[in-house]
Design a protein around this motif. Structure first.
Motif, PDB file in Angstrom:
ATOM      1  N   LEU A   8       0.829  -1.205   0.000  1.00 33.45           N
ATOM      2  CA  LEU A   8       0.000   0.000   0.000  1.00 33.45           C
ATOM      3  C   LEU A   8       0.867   1.261   0.000  1.00 33.45           C
ATOM      4  CD1 LEU A   8      -2.821  -0.981   2.533  1.00 33.45           C
ATOM      5  CD2 LEU A   8      -3.032  -0.739   0.053  1.00 33.45           C
ATOM      6  N   THR A   9       1.912   1.268   0.812  1.00 37.51           N
ATOM      7  CA  THR A   9       2.817   2.421   0.854  1.00 37.51           C
ATOM      8  C   THR A   9       3.490   2.634  -0.492  1.00 37.51           C
ATOM      9  OG1 THR A   9       3.226   2.062   3.214  1.00 37.51           O
ATOM     10  CG2 THR A   9       4.841   3.393   2.010  1.00 37.51           C
ATOM     11  N   LEU A  10       3.883   1.539  -1.125  1.00 36.55           N
ATOM     12  CA  LEU A  10       4.551   1.598  -2.431  1.00 36.55           C
ATOM     13  C   LEU A  10       3.654   2.248  -3.474  1.00 36.55           C
ATOM     14  CD1 LEU A  10       6.945   0.556  -4.311  1.00 36.55           C
ATOM     15  CD2 LEU A  10       5.488  -1.436  -4.701  1.00 36.55           C
ATOM     16  N   LEU A  11       2.354   1.906  -3.440  1.00 39.37           N
ATOM     17  CA  LEU A  11       1.452   2.312  -4.521  1.00 39.37           C
ATOM     18  C   LEU A  11       0.690   3.599  -4.219  1.00 39.37           C
ATOM     19  CD1 LEU A  11       0.006  -1.196  -5.470  1.00 39.37           C
ATOM     20  CD2 LEU A  11       1.818   0.095  -6.618  1.00 39.37           C
ATOM     21  N   ASN A  12       0.818   4.131  -3.019  1.00 38.68           N
ATOM     22  CA  ASN A  12       0.185   5.409  -2.697  1.00 38.68           C
ATOM     23  C   ASN A  12       1.172   6.550  -2.926  1.00 38.68           C
ATOM     24  OD1 ASN A  12      -2.636   5.225  -1.706  1.00 38.68           O
ATOM     25  ND2 ASN A  12      -1.746   3.746  -0.274  1.00 38.68           N
ATOM     26  N   GLY A  13       0.657   7.695  -3.264  1.00 41.74           N
ATOM     27  CA  GLY A  13       1.501   8.868  -3.460  1.00 41.74           C
ATOM     28  C   GLY A  13       1.778   9.148  -4.923  1.00 41.74           C
ATOM     29  N   ASP A  14       2.272  10.364  -5.189  1.00 39.86           N
ATOM     30  CA  ASP A  14       2.577  10.806  -6.556  1.00 39.86           C
ATOM     31  C   ASP A  14       1.368  10.659  -7.462  1.00 39.86           C
ATOM     32  OD1 ASP A  14       5.208  11.426  -5.857  1.00 39.86           O
ATOM     33  OD2 ASP A  14       5.924   9.408  -6.321  1.00 39.86           O
ATOM     34  N   GLY A  15       0.215  11.057  -6.920  1.00 39.18           N
ATOM     35  CA  GLY A  15      -0.993  11.077  -7.735  1.00 39.18           C
ATOM     36  C   GLY A  15      -1.740   9.759  -7.828  1.00 39.18           C
ATOM     37  N   GLU A  16      -1.260   8.696  -7.163  1.00 39.33           N
ATOM     38  CA  GLU A  16      -1.930   7.396  -7.232  1.00 39.33           C
ATOM     39  C   GLU A  16      -2.430   6.988  -5.844  1.00 39.33           C
ATOM     40  OE1 GLU A  16      -2.540   6.498 -10.061  1.00 39.33           O
ATOM     41  OE2 GLU A  16      -0.902   7.060 -11.393  1.00 39.33           O
ATOM     42  N   GLU A  17      -3.432   6.109  -5.835  1.00 36.72           N
ATOM     43  CA  GLU A  17      -4.003   5.624  -4.583  1.00 36.72           C
ATOM     44  C   GLU A  17      -4.211   4.119  -4.670  1.00 36.72           C
ATOM     45  OE1 GLU A  17      -7.861   6.306  -1.597  1.00 36.72           O
ATOM     46  OE2 GLU A  17      -7.823   7.257  -3.589  1.00 36.72           O
ATOM     47  N   ALA A  18      -4.009   3.460  -3.550  1.00 33.97           N
ATOM     48  CA  ALA A  18      -4.231   2.013  -3.486  1.00 33.97           C
ATOM     49  C   ALA A  18      -4.992   1.673  -2.215  1.00 33.97           C
ATOM     50  CB  ALA A  18      -2.902   1.253  -3.520  1.00 33.97           C
ATOM     51  N   ARG A  19      -5.866   0.668  -2.306  1.00 34.06           N
ATOM     52  CA  ARG A  19      -6.620   0.197  -1.143  1.00 34.06           C
ATOM     53  C   ARG A  19      -6.749  -1.318  -1.207  1.00 34.06           C
ATOM     54  NH1 ARG A  19     -12.045   3.852  -1.976  1.00 34.06           N
ATOM     55  NH2 ARG A  19     -11.058   5.941  -2.069  1.00 34.06           N
ATOM     56  N   VAL A  20      -6.956  -1.913  -0.048  1.00 33.50           N
ATOM     57  CA  VAL A  20      -7.322  -3.331   0.032  1.00 33.50           C
ATOM     58  C   VAL A  20      -8.812  -3.425  -0.285  1.00 33.50           C
ATOM     59  CG1 VAL A  20      -7.528  -5.343   1.540  1.00 33.50           C
ATOM     60  CG2 VAL A  20      -5.529  -3.845   1.708  1.00 33.50           C
ATOM     61  N   VAL A  21      -9.183  -4.420  -1.092  1.00 32.64           N
ATOM     62  CA  VAL A  21     -10.579  -4.547  -1.521  1.00 32.64           C
ATOM     63  C   VAL A  21     -11.087  -5.970  -1.299  1.00 32.64           C
ATOM     64  CG1 VAL A  21     -10.398  -2.726  -3.274  1.00 32.64           C
ATOM     65  CG2 VAL A  21      -9.866  -5.089  -3.889  1.00 32.64           C
ATOM     66  N   GLY A  22     -12.423  -6.097  -1.300  1.00 29.28           N
ATOM     67  CA  GLY A  22     -13.060  -7.413  -1.368  1.00 29.28           C
ATOM     68  C   GLY A  22     -13.038  -8.222  -0.096  1.00 29.28           C
ATOM     69  N   GLY A  23     -12.690  -9.490  -0.250  1.00 27.31           N
ATOM     70  CA  GLY A  23     -12.826 -10.466   0.819  1.00 27.31           C
ATOM     71  C   GLY A  23     -12.034 -10.165   2.071  1.00 27.31           C
ATOM     72  N   ALA A  24     -10.868  -9.570   1.935  1.00 23.50           N
ATOM     73  CA  ALA A  24     -10.063  -9.267   3.120  1.00 23.50           C
ATOM     74  C   ALA A  24     -10.778  -8.252   4.013  1.00 23.50           C
ATOM     75  CB  ALA A  24      -8.690  -8.743   2.709  1.00 23.50           C
ATOM     76  N   VAL A  25     -11.429  -7.262   3.410  1.00 25.08           N
ATOM     77  CA  VAL A  25     -12.168  -6.263   4.178  1.00 25.08           C
ATOM     78  C   VAL A  25     -13.376  -6.909   4.841  1.00 25.08           C
ATOM     79  CG1 VAL A  25     -13.204  -3.976   4.120  1.00 25.08           C
ATOM     80  CG2 VAL A  25     -11.442  -4.577   2.437  1.00 25.08           C
ATOM     81  N   ARG A  26     -14.101  -7.678   4.053  1.00 25.90           N
ATOM     82  CA  ARG A  26     -15.277  -8.383   4.584  1.00 25.90           C
ATOM     83  C   ARG A  26     -14.907  -9.257   5.780  1.00 25.90           C
ATOM     84  NH1 ARG A  26     -16.127 -12.475   0.516  1.00 25.90           N
ATOM     85  NH2 ARG A  26     -14.523 -13.502   1.758  1.00 25.90           N
ATOM     86  N   ASN A  27     -13.872 -10.080   5.622  1.00 29.73           N
ATOM     87  CA  ASN A  27     -13.489 -10.996   6.695  1.00 29.73           C
ATOM     88  C   ASN A  27     -12.980 -10.259   7.927  1.00 29.73           C
ATOM     89  OD1 ASN A  27     -14.116 -12.889   4.754  1.00 29.73           O
ATOM     90  ND2 ASN A  27     -12.346 -14.169   5.185  1.00 29.73           N
ATOM     91  N   ALA A  28     -12.271  -9.150   7.706  1.00 26.55           N
ATOM     92  CA  ALA A  28     -11.793  -8.368   8.853  1.00 26.55           C
ATOM     93  C   ALA A  28     -12.970  -7.830   9.659  1.00 26.55           C
ATOM     94  CB  ALA A  28     -10.911  -7.227   8.366  1.00 26.55           C
ATOM     95  N   LEU A  29     -14.015  -7.380   8.982  1.00 22.33           N
ATOM     96  CA  LEU A  29     -15.187  -6.857   9.674  1.00 22.33           C
ATOM     97  C   LEU A  29     -15.965  -7.961  10.391  1.00 22.33           C
ATOM     98  CD1 LEU A  29     -16.410  -4.349   6.959  1.00 22.33           C
ATOM     99  CD2 LEU A  29     -15.631  -3.744   9.268  1.00 22.33           C
ATOM    100  N   LEU A  30     -15.937  -9.167   9.835  1.00 21.13           N
ATOM    101  CA  LEU A  30     -16.649 -10.295  10.445  1.00 21.13           C
ATOM    102  C   LEU A  30     -15.778 -11.069  11.422  1.00 21.13           C
ATOM    103  CD1 LEU A  30     -18.512 -11.642   7.272  1.00 21.13           C
ATOM    104  CD2 LEU A  30     -19.544 -10.473   9.237  1.00 21.13           C
ATOM    105  N   ASP A  31     -14.550 -10.564  11.639  1.00 21.84           N
ATOM    106  CA  ASP A  31     -13.605 -11.217  12.550  1.00 21.84           C
ATOM    107  C   ASP A  31     -13.346 -12.661  12.125  1.00 21.84           C
ATOM    108  OD1 ASP A  31     -11.847 -11.198  14.689  1.00 21.84           O
ATOM    109  OD2 ASP A  31     -13.315 -11.947  16.106  1.00 21.84           O
ATOM    110  N   LEU A  32     -13.158 -12.859  10.819  1.00 19.68           N
ATOM    111  CA  LEU A  32     -12.839 -14.166  10.257  1.00 19.68           C
ATOM    112  C   LEU A  32     -11.416 -14.153   9.714  1.00 19.68           C
ATOM    113  CD1 LEU A  32     -16.161 -14.823   8.289  1.00 19.68           C
ATOM    114  CD2 LEU A  32     -15.431 -15.926  10.419  1.00 19.68           C
ATOM    115  N   PRO A  33     -10.782 -15.322   9.578  1.00 20.23           N
ATOM    116  CA  PRO A  33      -9.412 -15.357   9.048  1.00 20.23           C
ATOM    117  C   PRO A  33      -9.323 -14.717   7.667  1.00 20.23           C
ATOM    118  CG  PRO A  33     -10.044 -17.491   9.963  1.00 20.23           C
ATOM    119  CD  PRO A  33     -11.281 -16.667   9.940  1.00 20.23           C
ATOM    120  N   ILE A  34      -8.248 -14.004   7.434  1.00 21.23           N
ATOM    121  CA  ILE A  34      -8.002 -13.372   6.134  1.00 21.23           C
ATOM    122  C   ILE A  34      -7.022 -14.237   5.366  1.00 21.23           C
ATOM    123  CG2 ILE A  34      -7.051 -11.339   4.970  1.00 21.23           C
ATOM    124  CD1 ILE A  34      -7.996  -9.712   7.424  1.00 21.23           C
TER     125      ILE A  34
END
Length: 418
Positions: free
Chosen positions: A22-48
């Motif tokens: 994420l640090t590598l891909l953020n900055g200099d006009g670009e943005e990066a985020r984690v998407v999809g299942g990892a976010v869902r599982n983190a919110l449901l307190d399930l293994p990522i």
């Protein structure tokens, strides 16, 4: 409209391989985020399991930044805007934001873009449409946060449109509900799945197999499978009758025996009454050879296991081996429909833990010494002797073994030669 909240207790966003990407891909006009299942599982307190990353940067820029940072990049899906970065042995799929320009099944025309909303809207379910940035801020453009709180699985936008883009989403709907949902399935999504079921015929058997086997072992499989069957979706998948009662019973039996969920065992309970069913399903789902053999074994005269004596059960265990014995017994138990006889079934199921089958002690040399020549006769007499040994309940003392060898050799000698 975007709603946002912060993801608490996510140290992997602050340090470690994912944070580095994420640090590598953020900055200099670009943005990066984690998407999809990892976010869902983190919110449901399930293994990522997998961390997928979306970015505004084009694949060429992702590759350039990775090279400058000494990170390995692999062009695993350049045509779809995907580059895989490998950091400390962890692989991260990095995909440039996308939007559909034309949609016709899996061959939709996709344009790379910079719009996070359009990228979220092209995903399948609301709970999979979330993204989180490196500061832990969750971005929700599709109502995913509300649906995660309600454990509701529903399509983004119009369900019919999402399904027409890829008919595998019908099976994914039931599998995702069985894994992450609660209660009854979302009605609008369910009706769209029923209406689009003809599209299942366009899917490869391999893709169907993956979804069905995942569905079989999902925590809420009973509710999801019942909904599929009620909606008429089991026939185009299995080509035969689905037995929801034995399916639910097999899951209860697994739990009672302390066994891990097994997709092929559960599939047998759901769809196999005879070996012909097993062969049909193995063909329709393109099961592996090992899976097909296991399914076929479970379907082979399972009804003969009901009410077995201990002696007969030992013979079955010897012939089948522990795994095949257990799985066929569970199928017979699940199909018995007799909850009052659970103690007897449990006793039969516990046999492998209480008794280990000995090896057949007689050898070819024992019969050669009794005048049996090498060749077909030798194989025949060994088979006859093994049957007699099983009938005598596995004796190991020498007098009993000698008697069996003498009797079977004499029996072979008396039989007319063809």
């Amino acid at each position: 409209m975007s709603s946002m909240r912060r993801l608490d207790d996510a140290p992997w966003l602050k340090s470690g391989p994912a944070a580095r990407v994420l640090t590598l891909l953020n900055g200099d006009g670009e943005e990066a985020r984690v998407v999809g299942g990892a976010v869902r599982n983190a919110l449901l307190d399930l293994p990522i399991v997998d961390v997928d990353i979306a970015t505004t940067a084009l694949p060429e820029e992702v590759t350039r930044r990775a090279k400058a940072a000494g990170i390995k990049s692999v062009p695993t899906g350049i045509e779809h805007g995907t580059v895989t970065l490998v950091v400390d042995g962890h692989a991260f799929e990095v995909t440039t934001l996308r939007e559909d320009t034309e949609t016709f099944g899996r061959k939709a025309k996709v344009a790379l873009g910079r719009d996070w909303v359009r990228d979220a809207e092209r995903r399948d379910f609301t709970i999979n449409g979330l993204s989180v940035d490196g500061q832990g801020l969750i971005h929700d453009y599709v109502g995913g946060l509300e649906d995660i709180a309600a454990r509701c699985v529903r399509f983004i936008g119009k369900p019919e449109q999402r399904i027409a883009e890829d008919y595998l989403r019908i099976l994914r709907f039931f599998r995702i509900h069985a894994t992450y949902g609660a209660g009854e399935v979302d009605r609008a999504s369910y009706l769209a799945c029923i209406g689009g079921q003809a599209g299942l015929a366009s899917l490869s058997a391999e893709r169907i197999r993956v979804e069905i086997l995942k569905l079989m072992v999902a925590p809420g499989a009973v509710v999801a499978v019942n909904a599929m069957v009620d909606g008429g979706l089991s026939l185009p998948i299995f080509g035969g009758v689905a037995y929801t009662g034995p399916f639910a019973a097999s899951i209860s039996i697994e739990r009672a025996l302390g066994l891990a969920p097994d997709p092929i065992r559960r599939l047998a309970a759901l769809a196999v009454a005879v070996t012909e069913d097993a062969r049909r399903i193995a063909s329709r789902l393109r099961l592996t050879n090992a899976e097909a053999k296991a399914l076929d074994s479970m379907g082979h005269r399972w009804w003969r296991l009901a009410g077995m004596s201990e002696a007969r059960a030992r013979r079955r265990l010897y012939r089948l081996g522990e795994e095949r014995y257990r799985d066929r017994l569970i199928l017979a138990w699940a199909r018995s429909g007799d909850a009052s006889d659970a103690a007897s079934w449990h006793e039969l199921a516990s046999l492998p833990a209480r008794w280990s089958a000995p090896k057949f002690p007689l050898k070819a040399a024992d019969f050669i010494a009794r005048g049996i020549a090498q060749g077909p006769d030798l194989g025949q007499v060994l088979a006859l002797a093994e049957d007699a040994w099983l009938a005598a309940e596995f004796p190991l003392d020498q007098p009993s073994l000698d008697a069996i060898a003498d009797q079977t050799a004499a029996r072979l000698a008396r039989e007319p030669k063809s």
